[in-house]
Design an enzyme around this catalytic site. Sequence first.
Site, PDB file in Angstrom:
ATOM      1  N   SER A 138      -3.297  32.447  38.738  1.00  0.00           N
ATOM      2  CA  SER A 138      -4.609  32.613  38.114  1.00  0.00           C
ATOM      3  C   SER A 138      -4.430  32.973  36.645  1.00  0.00           C
ATOM      4  CB  SER A 138      -5.398  33.717  38.837  1.00  0.00           C
ATOM      5  OG  SER A 138      -6.711  33.799  38.346  1.00  0.00           O
ATOM      6  N   ASP A 139      -5.387  32.515  35.844  1.00  0.00           N
ATOM      7  CA  ASP A 139      -5.386  32.874  34.436  1.00  0.00           C
ATOM      8  C   ASP A 139      -6.837  32.959  33.988  1.00  0.00           C
ATOM      9  OD1 ASP A 139      -3.516  33.248  32.049  1.00  0.00           O
ATOM     10  OD2 ASP A 139      -5.040  31.898  31.257  1.00  0.00           O
ATOM     11  N   GLN A 140      -7.101  33.810  33.005  1.00  0.00           N
ATOM     12  CA  GLN A 140      -8.478  34.030  32.578  1.00  0.00           C
ATOM     13  C   GLN A 140      -8.552  34.233  31.077  1.00  0.00           C
ATOM     14  OE1 GLN A 140     -10.552  37.901  33.305  1.00  0.00           O
ATOM     15  NE2 GLN A 140     -11.868  36.633  34.600  1.00  0.00           N
TER      16      GLN A 140
ATOM     17  N   GLY B 284      -9.066  30.277  35.703  1.00  0.00           N
ATOM     18  CA  GLY B 284      -8.354  29.186  36.358  1.00  0.00           C
ATOM     19  C   GLY B 284      -7.685  29.710  37.613  1.00  0.00           C
TER      20      GLY B 284
END
Length: 196
Positions: A69-71, A106
């Site tokens: 995950s990425d933000q 994401g």
Amino acid sequence: MNQPLILASTSPFRRALLERLGLPFTTAAPAVAEDRRPDEPPQVMVLRLAEAKAVAVAAGHPEAIIIGSDQVACIDDQVLGKPGNRERAIAQLELASGRTLVFQTGLCVLNAITGRTQTLVEPFRVHFRRLTRARIEAYLDRERPYDCAGSFKSEGLGIVLFARLEGEDPSALIGLPLIRLITLLETEGLDPLGGD
């Protein structure tokens, strides 16, 4: 299917969210540079990085299901990262005052055995109240959110900064969209309730 589940993150916020599902998992630090490419749209960046994190961890765990995950937080096309210090946090919150911050998260679920990769981007909007410098400084004195994109913790006192929240998955705001994640995990045979 008893594949190990691995969260490709060392974020305590993501770990706490995933713990809510009651599935056994471990965490691993992905060795991924998180730089934005020139002219890369935020949605493209978070999707690329979420997948890159999952792939990086899969290299050492070829039997696992990996969550990456990425933000990022954005105002218009400007990406706000983790402020790191008080001065940058003040600047971010002054910029957000009376405006809407869009968090793009994401998410990638990678089955290292089958090679199947499922990805998505989950947006979440935070509409800010008008904030005075005194309120911003009072908030920062109490919560010190210098390791949080956008300079606030929505799960804490940061809620006083908001006029309205808008999105389909409130956990996306903290960095791991659980509602969407459950659907992806069920595709891999992982059901938090153990049912059909």
